[in-house]
Design an enzyme around this catalytic site. Sequence first.
Site, PDB file in Angstrom:
ATOM      1  N   ASP A 187      -3.466   4.355  -1.829  1.00 30.37           N
ATOM      2  CA  ASP A 187      -4.387   4.902  -0.835  1.00 30.37           C
ATOM      3  C   ASP A 187      -4.356   6.421  -0.932  1.00 30.37           C
ATOM      4  O   ASP A 187      -3.793   7.094  -0.067  1.00 30.37           O
ATOM      5  CB  ASP A 187      -3.956   4.411   0.554  1.00 30.37           C
ATOM      6  CG  ASP A 187      -4.984   4.713   1.616  1.00 30.37           C
ATOM      7  OD1 ASP A 187      -6.124   5.079   1.264  1.00 30.37           O
ATOM      8  OD2 ASP A 187      -4.652   4.579   2.810  1.00 30.37           O
ATOM      9  N   ASP A 203     -13.064  15.252  -5.082  1.00 28.66           N
ATOM     10  CA  ASP A 203     -13.035  16.520  -5.820  1.00 28.66           C
ATOM     11  C   ASP A 203     -14.308  16.563  -6.649  1.00 28.66           C
ATOM     12  O   ASP A 203     -15.170  15.683  -6.489  1.00 28.66           O
ATOM     13  CB  ASP A 203     -11.763  16.569  -6.713  1.00 28.66           C
ATOM     14  CG  ASP A 203     -11.307  17.997  -6.994  1.00 28.66           C
ATOM     15  OD1 ASP A 203     -12.169  18.835  -7.330  1.00 28.66           O
ATOM     16  OD2 ASP A 203     -10.096  18.274  -6.882  1.00 28.66           O
ATOM     17  N   LYS A 245      -7.167   8.393  -1.349  1.00 28.86           N
ATOM     18  CA  LYS A 245      -8.396   8.982  -0.783  1.00 28.86           C
ATOM     19  C   LYS A 245      -8.830  10.216  -1.575  1.00 28.86           C
ATOM     20  O   LYS A 245      -8.915  11.322  -1.043  1.00 28.86           O
ATOM     21  CB  LYS A 245      -8.192   9.325   0.689  1.00 28.86           C
ATOM     22  CG  LYS A 245      -7.959   8.093   1.569  1.00 28.86           C
ATOM     23  CD  LYS A 245      -8.008   8.447   3.041  1.00 28.86           C
ATOM     24  CE  LYS A 245      -7.811   7.258   3.944  1.00 28.86           C
ATOM     25  NZ  LYS A 245      -6.438   6.715   3.942  1.00 28.86           N
ATOM     26  N   ARG A 298       3.195  -0.407  10.491  1.00 33.30           N
ATOM     27  CA  ARG A 298       4.261  -0.333  11.501  1.00 33.30           C
ATOM     28  C   ARG A 298       4.731  -1.673  12.066  1.00 33.30           C
ATOM     29  O   ARG A 298       5.937  -1.858  12.246  1.00 33.30           O
ATOM     30  CB  ARG A 298       3.853   0.631  12.622  1.00 33.30           C
ATOM     31  CG  ARG A 298       4.020   2.085  12.184  1.00 33.30           C
ATOM     32  CD  ARG A 298       3.318   3.039  13.098  1.00 33.30           C
ATOM     33  NE  ARG A 298       1.876   2.885  13.006  1.00 33.30           N
ATOM     34  CZ  ARG A 298       1.004   3.628  13.678  1.00 33.30           C
ATOM     35  NH1 ARG A 298       1.440   4.566  14.488  1.00 33.30           N
ATOM     36  NH2 ARG A 298      -0.286   3.438  13.524  1.00 33.30           N
ATOM     37  N   LYS A 325       0.842  -1.209   0.000  1.00 34.76           N
ATOM     38  CA  LYS A 325       0.000   0.000   0.000  1.00 34.76           C
ATOM     39  C   LYS A 325       0.870   1.249   0.000  1.00 34.76           C
ATOM     40  O   LYS A 325       1.800   1.359   0.804  1.00 34.76           O
ATOM     41  CB  LYS A 325      -0.905   0.016   1.236  1.00 34.76           C
ATOM     42  CG  LYS A 325      -1.806   1.252   1.289  1.00 34.76           C
ATOM     43  CD  LYS A 325      -2.825   1.152   2.391  1.00 34.76           C
ATOM     44  CE  LYS A 325      -2.375   1.772   3.682  1.00 34.76           C
ATOM     45  NZ  LYS A 325      -2.372   3.243   3.683  1.00 34.76           N
ATOM     46  N   THR A 345     -11.522   6.828  10.371  1.00 35.72           N
ATOM     47  CA  THR A 345     -11.612   6.224  11.715  1.00 35.72           C
ATOM     48  C   THR A 345     -11.138   7.177  12.811  1.00 35.72           C
ATOM     49  O   THR A 345     -11.367   6.920  13.983  1.00 35.72           O
ATOM     50  CB  THR A 345     -10.819   4.904  11.787  1.00 35.72           C
ATOM     51  OG1 THR A 345      -9.527   5.140  11.230  1.00 35.72           O
ATOM     52  CG2 THR A 345     -11.507   3.806  11.031  1.00 35.72           C
TER      53      THR A 345
END
Length: 226
Positions: free
Chosen positions: A54, A59, A56, A201, A27, A109
């Site tokens: 990713d 527009d 996002k 991570r 990703k 989130t």
Amino acid sequence: MIGLDLSSVEDARALVHRIGDAGTFYKIGYQLGYAGGLSFARELVESGKKVFLDLKLHDIGNTVEAGVRAVSQLGVTFLTVHAYPQTMRAAVAGREGTALKILAVTVLTSYDDDDLVEAGYAPGHAADLVARRTVQARDIGIDGIVCAAPEASRVRALLGPDRLIVTPGIRPAGAATGDQKRVMTPQEAIRGGADHLVVARPIIQAVDPRAVAQAIVADISAASAG
Ligand code: C5P
């Protein structure tokens, strides 16, 4: 899939090399995307890896449709957009006739009920907005939803069996949670209805990223088999 939350293509390339065949799906988000990551996405695809961009997007429809059409030429597998109906319709139109799949992010989130009111929404529950946007995404023809792992079973009930659910906030048992508040282990997320998991991570900061990636793949296989 492994989140390449790194600030340079050199670091990302070295990590992908270290992980080797233990990693097949990567990703790329804002951080690497705006630091040469779009060209690197093409490089990964050419080396046989799959890529989730990713970005996002959100527009006016015309801009989203043109942007999605351009991304579809990179050969990546997934692209995210925010789950506003106009944006989702434009994204579906932009990927028409290509292999690109569009994933919608319903409500970030990091937003709770108070954050939504602050942003101008009528008082209500973030969970209801997640449900509303999930149904809209399904009806518009979006290919999948990104949601927190604990939401996956509820989203699955609304989405039906055919669309994809991708969940971040995954932590192998015993791993540090960092700033993620609603985490699940890989097995829990798969059993809750997720199709793909995003892990950054716990892998990219590991002393041995390849070993951690292999352990997570084994965990997912056990959940899928069980
Ligand atoms: O390091 P960690 O495994 O927590 O990273 C999760 C990845 O998933 C990050 O790239 C983060 O931006 C992304 N993500 C998330 N929550 C969302 C959507 C994406 O954590 N709702």
